[in-house]
Design a protein around this motif. Structure first.
Motif, short mmCIF file in Angstrom:
data_model
loop_
_atom_site.label_atom_id
_atom_site.label_comp_id
_atom_site.label_asym_id
_atom_site.label_seq_id
_atom_site.Cartn_x
_atom_site.Cartn_y
_atom_site.Cartn_z
N TYR A 111 8.09 4.37 -0.29
CA TYR A 111 7.74 3.42 -1.34
C TYR A 111 6.73 4.02 -2.29
O TYR A 111 5.82 4.75 -1.88
N LEU A 113 3.87 2.79 -4.49
CA LEU A 113 3.04 1.61 -4.70
C LEU A 113 2.74 1.38 -6.18
O LEU A 113 2.64 0.23 -6.62
N ALA A 116 5.83 -0.02 -7.60
CA ALA A 116 6.21 -1.21 -6.82
C ALA A 116 7.71 -1.23 -6.53
O ALA A 116 8.39 -2.24 -6.70
N ARG A 117 8.21 -0.06 -6.05
CA ARG A 117 9.63 0.00 -5.70
C ARG A 117 9.88 1.11 -4.68
O ARG A 117 9.10 2.06 -4.57
#
Length: 139
Positions: A111, A113, A116-117
């Motif tokens: 991921y 951060l 955000a994906r």
């Protein structure tokens, strides 16, 4: 290919009124083991860690026997059970030489951060996972 083993200390506060280690603490023990296992592959800088993070998307625990509070640590064994392009599954055994207390799995997502994906696993991450991959044993 090998398992990572973390000798996890038990705390008095981990036990419930019956002297058993509280079921919620097993997740903490698993987190400690995988965090220590992944120190080798995590970026050293904060920005790199944010862009190359791992998040847990699923946890499953099968409790096999009560673990009672004691002074001796319990071993948390962790290894990679399978991996894909952006996710992998870690398998765990919480045990000592004589007793299996729990078996568990967590699904981990690579991921970013900041974005955000989810992201793809890098080549060094895939190599790290390959070194720790083994079929899940049944005790």
């Amino acid at each position: 290919m090998h398992r990572y083993t973390y000798p996890c200390p038990l705390r008095w506060a981990d036990a419930d009124a019956y002297g058993h280690i509280n079921n919620a603490l097993y997740l903490r023990y698993m987190e400690e083991a995988r965090t220590r296992m992944f120190q080798e592959v995590l970026p050293a800088d904060e920005e790199g860690r944010r862009q190359n993070a791992f998040v847990v998307s699923r946890s499953v625990i099968d409790y096999r026997a009560p673990l009672r509070y004691r002074d001796e640590p319990v071993d948390v064994h962790v290894w990679v059970a399978k991996s894909g392009a952006a996710t992998f599954e870690l398998a765990y055994e919480i045990r000592d030489a004589d007793q299996l207390y729990a078996e568990a799995t967590t699904t981990i997502v690579a991921y970013n951060l900041d974005a955000a994906r989810p992201r793809r696993l890098s080549d060094p991450e895939r190599a790290f996972l390959a070194r720790h991959t083994q079929p899940r044993s049944r005790t």
